[in-house]
Write a protein that holds these residues in place. Structure first.
Motif, PDB file in Angstrom:
ATOM      1  N   VAL B  18       0.842  -1.208   0.000  1.00  0.00           N
ATOM      2  CA  VAL B  18       0.000   0.000   0.000  1.00  0.00           C
ATOM      3  C   VAL B  18       0.875   1.256   0.000  1.00  0.00           C
ATOM      4  CG1 VAL B  18      -1.700   1.324   1.306  1.00  0.00           C
ATOM      5  CG2 VAL B  18      -1.918  -1.168   1.144  1.00  0.00           C
ATOM      6  N   LEU B  19       1.877   1.280   0.891  1.00  0.00           N
ATOM      7  CA  LEU B  19       2.708   2.479   1.024  1.00  0.00           C
ATOM      8  C   LEU B  19       3.551   2.724  -0.221  1.00  0.00           C
ATOM      9  CD1 LEU B  19       3.852   1.836   4.707  1.00  0.00           C
ATOM     10  CD2 LEU B  19       2.294   3.663   3.965  1.00  0.00           C
ATOM     11  N   SER B  20       4.124   1.669  -0.789  1.00  0.00           N
ATOM     12  CA  SER B  20       4.935   1.825  -2.011  1.00  0.00           C
ATOM     13  C   SER B  20       4.101   2.444  -3.113  1.00  0.00           C
ATOM     14  CB  SER B  20       5.447   0.469  -2.520  1.00  0.00           C
ATOM     15  OG  SER B  20       6.143  -0.202  -1.534  1.00  0.00           O
ATOM     16  N   GLY B  21       2.854   2.022  -3.190  1.00  0.00           N
ATOM     17  CA  GLY B  21       1.975   2.548  -4.235  1.00  0.00           C
ATOM     18  C   GLY B  21       1.550   3.974  -3.971  1.00  0.00           C
ATOM     19  N   LEU B  22       1.112   4.252  -2.758  1.00  0.00           N
ATOM     20  CA  LEU B  22       0.590   5.595  -2.439  1.00  0.00           C
ATOM     21  C   LEU B  22       1.684   6.654  -2.461  1.00  0.00           C
ATOM     22  CD1 LEU B  22      -1.970   4.929   0.456  1.00  0.00           C
ATOM     23  CD2 LEU B  22      -2.460   5.419  -1.957  1.00  0.00           C
ATOM     24  N   LYS B  23       2.936   6.203  -2.262  1.00  0.00           N
ATOM     25  CA  LYS B  23       4.059   7.148  -2.208  1.00  0.00           C
ATOM     26  C   LYS B  23       4.169   8.006  -3.465  1.00  0.00           C
ATOM     27  CE  LYS B  23       8.180   5.433  -2.355  1.00  0.00           C
ATOM     28  NZ  LYS B  23       9.577   4.939  -2.145  1.00  0.00           N
ATOM     29  N   VAL B  24       3.690   7.484  -4.601  1.00  0.00           N
ATOM     30  CA  VAL B  24       3.839   8.233  -5.859  1.00  0.00           C
ATOM     31  C   VAL B  24       2.929   9.473  -5.893  1.00  0.00           C
ATOM     32  CG1 VAL B  24       4.488   6.161  -7.137  1.00  0.00           C
ATOM     33  CG2 VAL B  24       2.119   6.938  -7.218  1.00  0.00           C
ATOM     34  N   PHE B  25       1.888   9.483  -5.062  1.00  0.00           N
ATOM     35  CA  PHE B  25       1.003  10.652  -5.039  1.00  0.00           C
ATOM     36  C   PHE B  25       1.566  11.660  -4.052  1.00  0.00           C
ATOM     37  CE2 PHE B  25      -1.698   7.022  -6.232  1.00  0.00           C
ATOM     38  CZ  PHE B  25      -2.094   7.457  -7.488  1.00  0.00           C
ATOM     39  N   ARG B  26       2.076  12.780  -4.597  1.00  0.00           N
ATOM     40  CA  ARG B  26       2.867  13.692  -3.769  1.00  0.00           C
ATOM     41  C   ARG B  26       2.028  14.534  -2.834  1.00  0.00           C
ATOM     42  NH1 ARG B  26       7.422  11.173  -3.960  1.00  0.00           N
ATOM     43  NH2 ARG B  26       8.481  13.022  -3.170  1.00  0.00           N
TER      44      ARG B  26
END
Lengths: 328, 328
Positions: B18-26
């Motif tokens: 989840v975190l790896s994915g959401l990290k792209v949204f700044r």
């Protein structure tokens, strides 16, 4: 204020002391050239079990040059004291894991250097996986620095030959640093285990002979029983020249303050204070300079699992650095 | 672009995904609240031998949020594979050594966060040294997450009680993060070993009930044989509500794409795809939303020494993040 390139050669506690002290002089560009022959303790286990290069001496130089928070310095010095990790030093694990990941010890040192915000550079004297081999005059061969460190008959039998196996060469970065240096500082340190393994790397003699740098030798405070019994200041210089294979030392800096008598008594089985046995100012081309270099306080945070007993008569890091700074 | 406070609750691979994915949204301010009940593998050994808090789940969240070089991320994930260090994860050693030095797991996480340049925060759900205890309806008690993870009769006997011992409370920082969140995301993850140990921390029910945040539950792709045999999407929601002790989930996000048949066949002993068993849009106040969330490629870098076999049918980190982003 003019900037100076300084090279410090050695390992372990000796280089740590010199580098920690010299770090306060902001005009010195410090390069620590590190002995790579250790195979004892945590370092030895990592070499055996992971096939990595010895991290211990490089780690001590990194910590000495660190300008990061105390927490990170403490972390790199942290030794696990229970369970199956017992005796392993965290900084050693850090360098070894990084070497496994990058396949390259120098890359590991570089990454650790960035994390610890080190001032200067740490350069392995060789990047090959070597061991120290010493043959005594009675024919006995000691393989590995750890066997040499714990042998107590080296003084008695004398060293007939010492070499690094397999055949290696000086790291070109170490060679370059020496060539570009204004001063090269050798020692203090365990003579056969920290200094000689750096001095005998093929190419070191050439570098020390060709460089225009002033070469300073920090003579040990104490002799080491079984290794350097009764060596004077003069004998230390001659022995170092013997292993380098050339008379390259410009200045030998030695301590003139006699250590506290109780301490001498307490550690007399380990070694005795190193003293002058002539009153000349020079041995060959080497100038002899005496200063008060001894620490007033004891060094007490020795790790209880440490298999090698360390002397508590120490160089004072700042006194030594100030004496060196006057020379360089 | 408005900034949003997002809390992700769970541990291990699920939170990592989840975190790896959401990290792209700044525009997302990420807070990972981490389960602290692990006592297996490298983490379990460190707890036993050093008396530290479990580092493994926090470490995975730190790596997920890291914006440092790949070398440092690789270092934190590095697992020693020979000698007495074998099976130990470097990142776990890092957190444990720092905890020993600072006496404080949160300080250790903070230092690691700085080194890894993480985006967001990692918050242990509790900072006390607790273990998970599960009592089955047949009276048997399983002590420790590791005993629960490997027990294959939980589904058969049913859970009569589950608690953390000794008595603990939610970390006030975790409570605050939930209260200030715009969205709270729970799971995916091992139901009894990653999600429930966070849900049952005293204070969690209150936080999830009182917060004005939208609460999203990522339903697992696969049931786990022996733990959640045959659980549907609906059953997952009801079970999670049971352990939280309140019906707090606003949205349950589940996968609609059937995994590849060969994979289902290969892993049928471990679990089966989680499917709907009604066609309602709501269970109580919980909205059910289906999306294609499955990864097309297998997850193959499983460590050979890993004692727990992990499913290779995985959430796709980006698909999941995009689906979540549309909701938050």
């Amino acid at each position: 204020m003019s900037f100076k390139n300084i090279v410090v050669i050695g390992g372990g506690t000796g280089s740590f002391t010199v580098l920690s002290g010299l770090k306060v002089f902001r005009n010195l560009n410090l390069h620590a050239i590190v002995t790579m022959a250790d195979n004892g303790g945590s370092t030895g286990k990592l070499r055996d079990e992971l096939g990595v290069l010895p991290p211990g001496d490089a780690r001590q130089c990194l910590v000495a040059l660190a300008e990061s928070s105390d927490v990170l310095r403490d972390l790199f010095n942290y030794r696990f004291d229970s369970g199956e990790l017992s005796g392993h030093n965290f900084g050693n694990l850090f360098l070894s894991a990084l070497e496994k990941i990058t396949g390259n010890f120098e890359e590991a040192v570089k990454t650790a250097s960035a994390i610890l915000s080190i001032r200067g550079q740490v350069i392995p004297v060789t990047t090959e996986n070597i061991h120290l081999s010493m043959t005594l005059a009675n024919g006995e061969t000691l393989l590995g620095e750890s066997a040499i460190a714990t042998c107590d008959v080296i003084s008695h039998h004398k060293v007939s030959h010492i070499e690094l196996l397999p055949k290696t060469e000086i790291n070109p970065k170490a060679y370059d640093a020496i060539m570009k240096a204004d001063s090269v500082i050798i020692g203090p340190g365990n003579f056969y285990c920290s200094l000689v393994p750096a001095m005998i790397v093929p190419g070191m003699k050439e570098a020390l002979s060709k460089t225009s740098a002033q070469i300073i030798y920090n003579v040990n405070l104490m002799s080491k029983t079984g290794h350097s019994n009764g060596w004077s200041v003069e004998e230390h210089i001659q022995q170092l020249h013997r292993f380098i294979g050339a008379e390259v030392i410009d200045i030998a800096l030695y301590n003139t303050t006699h250590p506290n008598k109780d301490l001498i008594e307490r550690y007399k089985e380990e070694g005795l204070p190193v003293q002058r046995d002539t009153d000349t100012s020079y041995i060959g081309k080497t100038a002899l300079i005496g200063e008060d270099l001894i620490a007033d306080t004891l060094f007490i945070n020795q790790h209880k699992k440490d298999p090698i007993r360390r002397t508590f008569i120490r160089h004072d890091s700042l006194k030594l650095a100030e004496a060196l700074y006057r020379l360089i």
